[in-house]
Write an enzyme that holds these catalytic residues in place. Structure first.
Site, PDB file in Angstrom:
ATOM      1  N   LYS A  99      59.232  70.542  14.437  1.00 25.90           N
ATOM      2  CA  LYS A  99      60.333  71.099  14.159  1.00 25.90           C
ATOM      3  C   LYS A  99      61.330  70.822  15.295  1.00 25.90           C
ATOM      4  CE  LYS A  99      60.075  75.010  17.087  1.00 25.90           C
ATOM      5  NZ  LYS A  99      59.485  76.401  17.661  1.00 25.90           N
TER       6      LYS A  99
ATOM      7  N   LYS B 192      64.586  72.420  21.491  1.00 27.82           N
ATOM      8  CA  LYS B 192      65.252  71.877  22.587  1.00 27.82           C
ATOM      9  C   LYS B 192      64.157  71.087  23.583  1.00 27.82           C
ATOM     10  CE  LYS B 192      68.148  75.935  22.488  1.00 27.82           C
ATOM     11  NZ  LYS B 192      68.167  77.350  22.830  1.00 27.82           N
TER      12      LYS B 192
ATOM     13  N   LYS C  43      52.895  76.501  24.591  1.00 30.75           N
ATOM     14  CA  LYS C  43      53.632  75.774  25.588  1.00 30.75           C
ATOM     15  C   LYS C  43      52.738  75.957  26.949  1.00 30.75           C
ATOM     16  CE  LYS C  43      58.089  77.758  24.107  1.00 30.75           C
ATOM     17  NZ  LYS C  43      59.223  78.775  24.033  1.00 30.75           N
TER      18      LYS C  43
HETATM   19  P1  TYM Z   1      65.160  80.216  20.501  1.00 29.66           P
HETATM   20  O1  TYM Z   1      66.261  80.161  21.569  1.00 29.66           O
HETATM   21  O2  TYM Z   1      64.006  79.231  20.712  1.00 29.66           O
HETATM   22  O3  TYM Z   1      65.928  79.888  19.025  1.00 29.66           O
HETATM   23  C1  TYM Z   1      67.052  80.537  18.839  1.00 29.66           C
HETATM   24  C2  TYM Z   1      66.767  80.746  17.286  1.00 29.66           C
HETATM   25  O4  TYM Z   1      67.001  79.581  16.767  1.00 29.66           O
HETATM   26  C3  TYM Z   1      65.980  79.562  15.723  1.00 29.66           C
HETATM   27  N1  TYM Z   1      65.382  78.064  15.546  1.00 29.66           N
HETATM   28  C4  TYM Z   1      65.255  77.421  14.548  1.00 29.66           C
HETATM   29  N2  TYM Z   1      65.524  77.676  13.246  1.00 29.66           N
HETATM   30  C5  TYM Z   1      65.247  76.771  12.433  1.00 29.66           C
HETATM   31  N3  TYM Z   1      64.621  75.598  12.587  1.00 29.66           N
HETATM   32  C6  TYM Z   1      64.563  74.929  13.989  1.00 29.66           C
HETATM   33  N4  TYM Z   1      64.096  73.782  14.372  1.00 29.66           N
HETATM   34  C7  TYM Z   1      64.793  76.100  14.948  1.00 29.66           C
HETATM   35  N5  TYM Z   1      64.553  76.234  16.468  1.00 29.66           N
HETATM   36  C8  TYM Z   1      64.691  77.312  16.924  1.00 29.66           C
HETATM   37  C9  TYM Z   1      64.731  80.509  16.198  1.00 29.66           C
HETATM   38  O5  TYM Z   1      64.175  81.112  15.274  1.00 29.66           O
HETATM   39  C10 TYM Z   1      65.789  81.522  16.892  1.00 29.66           C
HETATM   40  O6  TYM Z   1      66.127  82.317  15.876  1.00 29.66           O
HETATM   41  N6  TYM Z   1      62.459  84.400  21.603  1.00 29.66           N
HETATM   42  C11 TYM Z   1      63.706  83.831  20.962  1.00 29.66           C
HETATM   43  C12 TYM Z   1      64.907  84.386  21.582  1.00 29.66           C
HETATM   44  C13 TYM Z   1      64.957  85.649  21.444  1.00 29.66           C
HETATM   45  C14 TYM Z   1      65.251  86.710  19.959  1.00 29.66           C
HETATM   46  C15 TYM Z   1      65.074  88.054  20.999  1.00 29.66           C
HETATM   47  C16 TYM Z   1      65.472  86.596  18.983  1.00 29.66           C
HETATM   48  C17 TYM Z   1      64.728  86.687  22.458  1.00 29.66           C
HETATM   49  N7  TYM Z   1      65.052  88.096  22.023  1.00 29.66           N
HETATM   50  C18 TYM Z   1      65.377  89.041  19.893  1.00 29.66           C
HETATM   51  C19 TYM Z   1      65.939  87.712  18.072  1.00 29.66           C
HETATM   52  C20 TYM Z   1      65.592  89.001  18.682  1.00 29.66           C
HETATM   53  C21 TYM Z   1      63.972  82.147  21.188  1.00 29.66           C
HETATM   54  O7  TYM Z   1      63.259  81.793  21.965  1.00 29.66           O
HETATM   55  O8  TYM Z   1      64.674  81.714  20.351  1.00 29.66           O
END
Ligand code: TYM
Length: 342
Positions: free
Chosen positions: A206, A209, A111
């Site tokens: 992958k 967003k 990023k």
């Molecule tokens: P974020 O918002 O990017 O994504 C949310 C969840 O979706 C999963 N994910 C995917 N899984 C499969 N294929 C994909 N292409 C894909 N894109 C996203 C992510 O692995 C995630 O589980 N830092 C985290 C959010 C967070 C969090 C936490 C998660 C903040 N604090 C505490 C668990 C516990 C994030 O940015 O996810």
């Protein structure tokens, strides 16, 4: 009961990757675990964002949790910034987190490379410490996430162990909570299928967003005609038939896997159903399955969004339950780290 926590950022639309990698799997956990599912709004400001949109997409993400089947009578559903302890614990943890550990984070490297040094806020670097705080506050056992979060989970474990070693052994007055150590060391729970849903326009990257083209992802709230169009235009190949395990066919593997998960079929069933299909037939089959799966979610979403009072209540209650538990951990950490308490 063992505890489970997880969250999604309220940036843009929740897509099929978020759903199959995370949210869908949370639903199955809420009966047997004490669950905390939050919308991580504080994480959403680590890259330039649209302030007027933040509160809207926070509500919308919460409504999606509910529409997907997260049940507020079983799980605590809340907004991260409503529970002050998250930011507070982050500061305490950050004193024990070497900068080198954060510099190694793949997501940070990617990023920040894209944004350019001058545009990268400090929060993009320290973001995983906030994530560790989200998890450790609740003394979580399991964290159901997609594969892209495994490195952040590993870091969370390292921070927990380090803080436990530095301060957990001291004689300090524990004010309730669970277990002997200061922090429970959590484990990631990565689903066997759906952990890495790939882009519709490139089977090697992958679904995300932040990808510039909306054609690359299916959003949970995409209307029928948009889904039809995206699948019609998604990338395929010119091999005969369809197969899961040919490394030269990443798009084929991805689309079959999506089909498998949303229909709940086994891999063998999908192979025997689809191996002789041509792309045209399979695309129609997949499109129908996606629409059938997403339509009830979208209908529930509309229903939930039409009753703002209900949503507010769910979030208020969730934040209340979460704060109670978070405050116990936070107090214990202050205590263990030697702070004068009121
Ligand atoms: P974020 O918002 O990017 O994504 C949310 C969840 O979706 C999963 N994910 C995917 N899984 C499969 N294929 C994909 N292409 C894909 N894109 C996203 C992510 O692995 C995630 O589980 N830092 C985290 C959010 C967070 C969090 C936490 C998660 C903040 N604090 C505490 C668990 C516990 C994030 O940015 O996810």
């Amino acid at each position: 009961k063992k505890r489970v926590v997880s969250g999604v950022q309220p940036t843009g639309m929740v897509h099929l990757g978020n759903y199959l990698g995370a949210i869908k799997n949370w639903v199955a956990l809420q009966d047997s675990y004490e669950t905390f599912f939050f919308i991580v709004d504080l994480h959403a400001i680590t890259l330039p964002y649209d302030a007027p949109e933040l509160s809207k997409s926070t509500r919308s993400t919460a409504a999606i949790y509910l529409a997907c089947g997260i049940d507020s009578s079983k799980a605590s559903i809340f907004v991260q910034s409503h529970v002050r302890a998250h930011v507070e614990l982050m500061w305490l943890l950050s004193s024990s987190t070497p900068i080198g550990w954060l510099n190694r984070m793949i997501q940070f490297k990617e990023k920040s490379r894209k944004a350019g040094d001058e545009n990268v806020g400090v929060a993009l670097l320290t973001y995983p410490v906030l994530m560790a705080s989200d998890i450790l506050l609740y003394q979580s056992d399991l964290v159901p996430v997609g594969e892209d979060q495994t490195q952040h989970l590993e870091l969370t474990r390292e921070i927990a162990e380090r803080v436990n070693n530095l301060y957990g052994g001291r004689k300090w007055k524990k004010l309730g909570g669970r277990g002997g150590s200061l922090f429970k060391v959590p484990e990631a729970l990565i689903p066997p299928a759906g952990a890495r849903v790939m882009s519709l326009t490139d089977g090697l990257s992958k679904m995300s967003k932040s990808a510039p083209s909306d054609q690359s992802r299916i959003n949970l709230l995409d209307p029928k005609d948009v889904i039809v169009n995206k699948i019609k235009r998604c990338k395929t190949d010119s091999f005969p038939g369809l197969e899961f395990d040919n490394p030269e066919r990443p798009e084929c593997r991805n689309l079959l896997a999506i089909y498998q998960i949303i229909t709940g079929k086994t891999k063998e069933e999908v192979v025997s159903e689809c191996q002789d299909m041509n792309w045209g037939t399979f695309k129609t089959t997949l499109t129908d399955a996606l629409i059938e799966h997403l339509q009830p979610i979208q209908a529930r979403y509309e229903e939930i969004m039409s009753d703002p009072g209900y949503l507010d209540n769910v979030l208020l209650e969730g934040a209340g339950k979460a704060s109670e538990i978070a405050d116990i951990t936070l107090n214990n950490v202050y205590q263990a780290m030697g702070f004068l308490r009121r």
